[in-house]
Each structure stands twice: as structure tokens, then as C-alpha cells.
Scaffold this active site. Sequence first.
Site, PDB file in Angstrom:
ATOM      1  N   GLU A   1     -64.975 121.607  53.252  1.00  0.00           N
ATOM      2  CA  GLU A   1     -65.538 122.635  52.364  1.00  0.00           C
ATOM      3  C   GLU A   1     -66.930 122.309  51.822  1.00  0.00           C
ATOM      4  OE1 GLU A   1     -62.756 123.617  49.289  1.00  0.00           O
ATOM      5  OE2 GLU A   1     -61.314 124.437  50.694  1.00  0.00           O
TER       6      GLU A   1
ATOM      7  N   GLU B   1     -55.951 124.197  55.011  1.00  0.00           N
ATOM      8  CA  GLU B   1     -55.430 124.115  53.638  1.00  0.00           C
ATOM      9  C   GLU B   1     -54.998 125.503  53.198  1.00  0.00           C
ATOM     10  OE1 GLU B   1     -57.920 122.461  50.558  1.00  0.00           O
ATOM     11  OE2 GLU B   1     -58.429 120.706  51.771  1.00  0.00           O
TER      12      GLU B   1
HETATM   13  C1  GAL Z   1     -59.743 122.703  48.116  1.00  0.00           C
HETATM   14  C2  GAL Z   1     -60.008 121.239  48.266  1.00  0.00           C
HETATM   15  C3  GAL Z   1     -58.843 120.365  47.957  1.00  0.00           C
HETATM   16  C4  GAL Z   1     -57.977 120.866  46.829  1.00  0.00           C
HETATM   17  C5  GAL Z   1     -57.711 122.358  46.931  1.00  0.00           C
HETATM   18  C6  GAL Z   1     -56.978 122.961  45.747  1.00  0.00           C
HETATM   19  O1  GAL Z   1     -60.906 123.365  47.771  1.00  0.00           O
HETATM   20  O2  GAL Z   1     -60.426 120.953  49.566  1.00  0.00           O
HETATM   21  O3  GAL Z   1     -59.317 119.073  47.758  1.00  0.00           O
HETATM   22  O4  GAL Z   1     -58.456 120.458  45.625  1.00  0.00           O
HETATM   23  O5  GAL Z   1     -58.906 123.055  47.088  1.00  0.00           O
HETATM   24  O6  GAL Z   1     -57.823 123.295  44.719  1.00  0.00           O
END
Ligand code: GAL
Length: 442
Positions: A166, A354
Site C-alpha cells: 500500500e 488483504e
Molecule cells: C492495511 C495495512 C495493514 C493493516 C490493515 C488494517 O492498510 O496494510 O497493515 O493495518 O490496513 O487497517
Amino acid sequence: MDKDLFGKDFKWGVSTAAFQIEGSCFSDGKGASIWDTFTARKGKVHGGQHAGLACDFYNLYEKDLDLVKTLNIPNFRFSIAWSRILPFGKGSVNQKGLDFYNRLIDACLERGIDPWPTLYHWDLPQALEDLGGWTNRDVVEWFSAYTDICARNFGDRVGHWMVMNEPMVFTGAGHFLGVHAPGRTGLKNFFPAVHHAVLSMAAGGRILKESQPHAEIGTTFSCSHIEPYSQRSWDVSAANRADILFNRLLIEPVLGMGYPDKEVSVMKGIRKYMLPGDEENMTFDFDFIGIQTYTREVIRYSFLTPYLHAKLVKAEKRKVPLTTMKWEVYPEGIYPIIKKYSQYKQIRKIYITENGAAFPDVVMGGAVDDQERLSFIRTSLQELLKARKEGCPVEGYFVWTLTDNFEWAEGYHPRFGLVHVDFETQERRVKSSGKWYRDFLK
Ligand code: GAL
């Protein structure tokens, strides 16, 4: 819903990140990262919390991988802490840092779990930040050298790599808003950070591919489905500008389309940091693109917001159900996001690297019955399947995350895990969502 509907090659996984779980921030020769520095600054993290112990994954990784195994999860995504390998970001290599990730990778393989390392999940070595960090063009060289060390040391056992996590978040939150490490603000930091992140992503991709031609190489982007507050033309165009900033700015140059700066003229400011040859060096033909999505955003026109003239209509104001992060509970957003990225013909394959949600879990009678998370994940998968059936090249899904962990500036209160962690005792308890995922993956 049956996992077979997704096909036998579909990649099922769970994602984590070094700084959020490892702890042992200064053990065995690790150098400070910008997040070690940032968490030590007053008022930067909720409740003054830090990640000194976090989930103690540095010591408990074997137990946590046992959990991954018992949850039937075949793919484990983790990140490598740059300052464990190179305590000062460049120069001398810390053998004990290499040893840790060698042990971790071997422990995955011993359990039949595929390791999916990410090279950069936001924890730049502080020594490099002291030299300007992402705003210094030399970072492309520093990152390339670090990538090469990882490829040479771990490449014999790694079949899937992710270059970055990201970049929009660490440039936007970390270099424009100042709410994440390193806490820099303004366009003078944001623009060079963006450009150097883009060059580094592409350079990292090339180095990995050259050294590991048979491995799958990807990189990940944060994405949110965006809707205009109303159908009035000014809200629609504000939503379009927000979409350019949040969803397109970092990926399009990598895909060979250049920066999407035509409709948001302020973004032309990035050109100041470009040198001859950059246009070409910004691109790399990744084997896959990791899409990470959590919610949708509603955007309206705003005269007062500088540069973008667009602002988020907070979920709190929209009277919608909220997660602990105060994000709208909207798992359906994964469908339009997959459809959107599937339209880029340069993207060969999408993995959802994710997806998940934070809710205020409670331990009752020794168990955590997190029905909201379970239903969030299940709905996300139904929506993903719909997109897949319509021909979108989405070939994998990774839940964020294995255990509750250190959620950056929010500290420990948002719990995202399939597994509950008692941060006093380090006790792990598989939540109902984890059990559901385990049975689903059986
Ligand atoms: C993403 C990030 C993760 C985690 C997730 C939940 O942006 O890559 O590290 O924090 O969000 O907020």
C-alpha cells in the site's frame, strides 16, 4: 458456499506485517525503523502504545504457524523488516536478521505452508529517514540493494513475492497528513515520496524477476470503492478526483500509463521530481497485483479542501454500521473494486492480499464469538465469487489478519484477527471467524 466453487488453484491465505506482530524491535542487532521512532513520539499513537512486544511473533512464530496450520490456511503472508536485515538501511548486513527470516520461511515449509514475503510494509530504517527517506531519490538504490539481498538469501525457498504494501498509505498518511511514520507533511514531501515509491516498486519487481525467474512477483495497493454523495455533477467529479488520488495514482504509472494527473492538475507537481528515463523505469509487468480493500468511501465536493476540492463524508455521519476503525461495514465493496481493476488490461492476475474488519471482540467463557467478522468475510467471499464467475481474474484471497495486533496509529484497540490475543499474557484464542475459515478451508 463451498471452497471448491473457487477452483482448485485459488490461493487461500492470511496476511500479517512485521512491525504489527514481531516485537523485539531492538533484539539481535535490529536497527530502529521509522515506526520505532514514531511510536516513541508523544501523541502519535492511541494511548501512547508501542510495538515493543506486540504479538511477540519474533519468539512465538512457530506457535503461530502451528495455528495457521490448524486453521487449514495454506498461504502465509508476512513482511520482512528492512532494519533487521540492514540495521542502518544499507551497508553491513545483520546475519541474525537473515537467520530469523530463514527460520520463519523454513518453519512455514515444514508445515506445508507457502511463504509470501512482502519486502516493504512501511518500516523504513530510521538511518535512511535521517537522510531524507522516501523523499531522497537515493532510496531507489537503497531499496534495490535491500531487495537483492532478500532475493539472494530467501529466493531458493520463496515462490511468491510482494514488493510493497500500500504505497498510497505510507506516502499519504506518512508524508502528507503526518499521521503515520515518519510524520512528514505537505506536497513537498508527498510528491517525491510517491515518485520514489513508484520507481522502487518497479525496480524491486525487476530485481526479483531477474534473480527468481520462476517466482511470482507482485505488489499491493490499497483500494476503496468510491461513490459520489449525490448525482450532482460537482459531487460526481469530486468523487472522480478522490478515485484518482486513492485508487489510481500509484498503480497507473506502474502499469505504464503515467501519472493520472490530467484531471487533478495539482498532481502535475510530481513531474518536478521526474528525470529522463523515469517514465519507462516506473513500469514493471507484475505477475499479479495485490488488491487490499476494507470499505467504501462516499465523497462530496468541498470548496474548502485544498488541491482536491473533495472530502470524505465520514461513515459516522452516514448512519451506517461501523467497524472499530469507524469504517462503514460494507463487504460488498469488494465486488466493484475487483471489477474496476479487472478493466486494466495490463493486470494479469489479482489476488485480494488483504480484507477483513475490526470489531470490539469480547472473551466470554473462554471463547470469542465474532459473528460480525465471520459474516464480513463470508459476504466478501460471496461477492468475490460473483466477480470471478463474471470472468474477473481474481485468483486468491488473504484475510487480514491472523492475530489481533498493533494497528499502527490506532494501537491495540482495533482487533482484526481470526485469533484473539490477550496482550497481557500473549494467550491466543481462535475466534468463531477463525473456526469458520478453518472449516471452510478443510
Ligand atoms: C492495511 C495495512 C495493514 C493493516 C490493515 C488494517 O492498510 O496494510 O497493515 O493495518 O490496513 O487497517
